[in-house]
Enzyme design. Structure first.
Site, mmCIF file in Angstrom:
data_model
loop_
_atom_site.group_PDB
_atom_site.id
_atom_site.type_symbol
_atom_site.label_atom_id
_atom_site.label_comp_id
_atom_site.label_asym_id
_atom_site.label_seq_id
_atom_site.Cartn_x
_atom_site.Cartn_y
_atom_site.Cartn_z
ATOM 1 N N CYS A 35 0.818 -1.223 0.000
ATOM 2 C CA CYS A 35 0.000 0.000 0.000
ATOM 3 C C CYS A 35 0.851 1.272 0.000
ATOM 4 O O CYS A 35 0.336 2.358 -0.214
ATOM 5 C CB CYS A 35 -0.956 0.011 1.193
ATOM 6 S SG CYS A 35 -0.122 0.112 2.775
ATOM 7 N N CYS A 105 -3.512 -0.440 8.295
ATOM 8 C CA CYS A 105 -2.859 0.782 8.777
ATOM 9 C C CYS A 105 -2.700 0.750 10.295
ATOM 10 O O CYS A 105 -1.678 1.180 10.828
ATOM 11 C CB CYS A 105 -3.653 2.014 8.354
ATOM 12 S SG CYS A 105 -3.715 2.267 6.575
#
Length: 141
Positions: A35, A105
């Protein structure tokens, strides 16, 4: 329903503890090539093992920045041992949720803190169980 909670948006638009500690007692950096998010956490720890200051630099999306900000808020003023127990689930709950595709995240935030604590332990010759520092793996569908 909004993609991000008000809490996520607040920590994204007004991140807490952004910056660098030049004489940090522990530094942890993690990244996710998939990502593109990169997080760096800096710890300042007093003689009693309390995190007196924590800063972060994150290159990434809103969820990565919000997760870093919230994670630093959750460990500042706490003993290092307590920071080591911080989970990505606790970060997500404190942010009042993240979209499923952004949970990684919060995992990066947890791992960056663990990396900084490990660095602190290594620099100070503090023994630890290597199992405490194993990486989590989140698979996205």
């Amino acid at each position: 329903m909004a993609l991000y909670s008000d809490k996520v948006m607040d920590h994204f638009t007004n991140p807490r503890n952004v910056g660098k500690i030049d004489d940090a007692d522990g530094v942890g950096e993690v990244g996710n090539a998939r990502c593109g998010d990169i997080m760096k956490i800096y710890l300042k720890v007093d003689d009693n093992g309390i995190i007196t200051d924590v800063k972060f630099n994150t290159f990434g999306c809103a969820s990565a920045i919000a997760s870093s900000s919230m994670a630093t808020c959750l460990i500042k003023g706490k003993p290092v041992s307590e920071a080591l127990e911080l989970t990505n689930k606790a970060v997500v709950e404190a942010l009042e949720g993240l979209p499923a595709v952004k949970v990684h995240c919060s995992v990066l935030a947890e791992e960056a803190i663990k990396a900084a604590v490990k660095d602190y332990y290594d620099r100070n010759g503090i023994e630890y169980d290597p199992e405490q520092f194993k990486e989590k793996h989140i698979h996205e569908d």
